[in-house]
Design an enzyme around this catalytic site. Structure first.
Site, short mmCIF file in Angstrom:
data_model
loop_
_atom_site.label_atom_id
_atom_site.label_comp_id
_atom_site.label_asym_id
_atom_site.label_seq_id
_atom_site.Cartn_x
_atom_site.Cartn_y
_atom_site.Cartn_z
N LYS A 11 30.87 37.07 48.96
CA LYS A 11 31.67 36.26 47.01
C LYS A 11 33.02 36.46 47.38
O LYS A 11 33.73 36.90 48.41
CB LYS A 11 31.08 36.98 46.07
CG LYS A 11 29.30 36.63 46.39
CD LYS A 11 28.82 37.36 45.26
CE LYS A 11 27.30 37.58 45.10
NZ LYS A 11 26.64 38.10 44.00
N TYR A 51 22.71 29.09 41.75
CA TYR A 51 22.28 29.55 40.74
C TYR A 51 21.63 29.01 39.47
O TYR A 51 21.96 29.35 38.40
CB TYR A 51 23.05 30.78 40.15
CG TYR A 51 23.75 31.32 40.87
CD1 TYR A 51 22.96 32.59 41.77
CD2 TYR A 51 25.50 31.74 41.10
CE1 TYR A 51 23.52 33.68 42.53
CE2 TYR A 51 25.91 32.81 42.43
CZ TYR A 51 24.72 33.74 43.19
OH TYR A 51 24.99 34.92 43.54
N PHE A 59 25.13 36.30 31.42
CA PHE A 59 25.66 36.40 32.50
C PHE A 59 26.15 34.69 33.30
O PHE A 59 27.18 35.25 34.03
CB PHE A 59 25.83 37.37 33.25
CG PHE A 59 24.39 36.88 34.11
CD1 PHE A 59 24.18 36.39 35.27
CD2 PHE A 59 23.08 38.03 33.54
CE1 PHE A 59 22.79 36.09 35.91
CE2 PHE A 59 21.77 37.71 34.50
CZ PHE A 59 21.91 36.75 35.58
N ARG A 87 18.75 42.19 52.58
CA ARG A 87 18.61 43.25 51.37
C ARG A 87 18.64 44.38 51.30
O ARG A 87 19.62 44.94 50.36
CB ARG A 87 17.18 42.64 50.42
CG ARG A 87 17.12 40.60 50.84
CD ARG A 87 17.48 40.44 49.15
NE ARG A 87 17.85 41.16 47.94
CZ ARG A 87 17.89 40.00 46.95
NH1 ARG A 87 19.04 39.01 46.91
NH2 ARG A 87 17.30 40.54 45.71
N THR A 93 21.13 45.68 43.33
CA THR A 93 22.22 43.93 43.01
C THR A 93 23.47 44.50 42.32
O THR A 93 24.99 44.28 41.84
CB THR A 93 21.74 43.07 42.24
OG1 THR A 93 20.39 42.96 42.45
CG2 THR A 93 22.21 41.87 40.97
N ARG A 104 26.89 46.71 48.98
CA ARG A 104 28.00 46.94 47.49
C ARG A 104 28.18 49.23 47.43
O ARG A 104 28.49 49.14 46.40
CB ARG A 104 26.63 46.70 46.59
CG ARG A 104 26.16 45.58 46.94
CD ARG A 104 25.57 44.40 46.32
NE ARG A 104 25.37 43.29 46.30
CZ ARG A 104 24.13 42.93 46.11
NH1 ARG A 104 22.84 43.29 45.54
NH2 ARG A 104 24.13 41.15 45.75
N ASN A 114 30.46 41.52 43.67
CA ASN A 114 29.37 42.76 43.72
C ASN A 114 29.02 42.42 45.09
O ASN A 114 27.98 42.86 46.63
CB ASN A 114 27.67 42.97 43.29
CG ASN A 114 27.19 41.84 43.28
OD1 ASN A 114 27.73 40.65 43.40
ND2 ASN A 114 26.00 41.97 43.09
N HIS A 117 25.93 37.42 48.06
CA HIS A 117 24.32 36.99 48.02
C HIS A 117 23.49 37.53 49.51
O HIS A 117 23.77 37.12 50.52
CB HIS A 117 24.53 36.07 47.55
CG HIS A 117 23.23 34.79 48.02
ND1 HIS A 117 22.08 34.94 46.23
CD2 HIS A 117 22.66 34.38 48.37
CE1 HIS A 117 21.75 33.90 47.08
NE2 HIS A 117 21.24 33.71 47.51
N GLU A 128 18.67 27.53 49.91
CA GLU A 128 19.96 28.08 50.29
C GLU A 128 20.15 27.10 51.58
O GLU A 128 21.88 27.03 51.22
CB GLU A 128 20.04 29.59 49.89
CG GLU A 128 19.54 30.15 48.34
CD GLU A 128 19.37 31.47 48.38
OE1 GLU A 128 18.91 31.73 47.30
OE2 GLU A 128 19.60 32.03 49.67
#
Ligand code: DAT
Ligand code: MG
Length: 151
Positions: A11, A51, A59, A87, A93, A104, A114, A117, A128
């Site tokens: 990100k 998203y 949010f 993951r 998250t 993270r 964070n 993704h 995706e």
């Protein structure tokens, strides 16, 4: 276990904080193969599609401004159990609750920044990957250490 593909997005905060190499290095060292990678700017339209599951949540607007705020690095990683392994490497998250040792948990402090993704299932990965990459942008090649990554 069959080789599996997952989608990862570093990100805007990861790029701005110069964490790209650190994060990609973790995946490479784990044994995951980078089969596609590019830097791009997520547009509002792409952000909304990407998203879509969060549209209408409180949010959502902050998430849109965050994800469109600067360049991101998108990639496809391949390896046995890639979806679940990535993951687990990312951590929870909410970075505040992410375990030390996770991306993270080591590199971020809050849920709204964070840094990364990763797809949550093989189906999400497929969706995706196709949002960010054309089929001919994904490379098929063997890593020289592949024989040492599986029995
Ligand atoms: P993940 O990124 O771990 O797959 P998610 O898909 O549930 O998590 O949410 C996508 C992103 O939206 C997440 O990385 C940060 C943001 N987000 C999720 N839940 C949130 C919340 N309760 N408050 C603020 N931001 C949230
Ligand atoms: Mg998610």
């Amino acid at each position: 276990m069959a080789a599996e593909r997952t989608f990862v997005l570093l990100k805007p905060d990861a790029v701005q904080r110069a964490l790209t190499g650190e994060i990609v290095g973790r995946f490479e060292r784990r044994g995951l193969k980078v089969v596609a990678m590019k830097m791009l700017r997520v547009t509002r339209s792409l952000g909304e599609t990407y998203y879509a599951e969060h549209k209408g949540k409180p949010f959502f607007e902050p998430l849109m401004s965050y994800i469109t705020s600067g360049p991101v690095v998108a990639m496809v990683l391949e390896g046995d159990g890639a979806v679940a392994s990535v993951r687990r490497m990312m951590g929870k998250t909410n970075s505040a609750e992410a375990e030390p040792g996770t991306i993270r948990g080591d590199l971020a402090l809050t849920i709204g920044r964070n840094v990364i993704h990763g797809s949550d299932s093989a189906e999400s990965a497929k969706r995706e990957i196709s949002l960010f990459f054309k089929a001919d942008e994904i490379q098929a090649y063997a890593r020289i250490d592949e024989a040492w990554l599986r029995e």
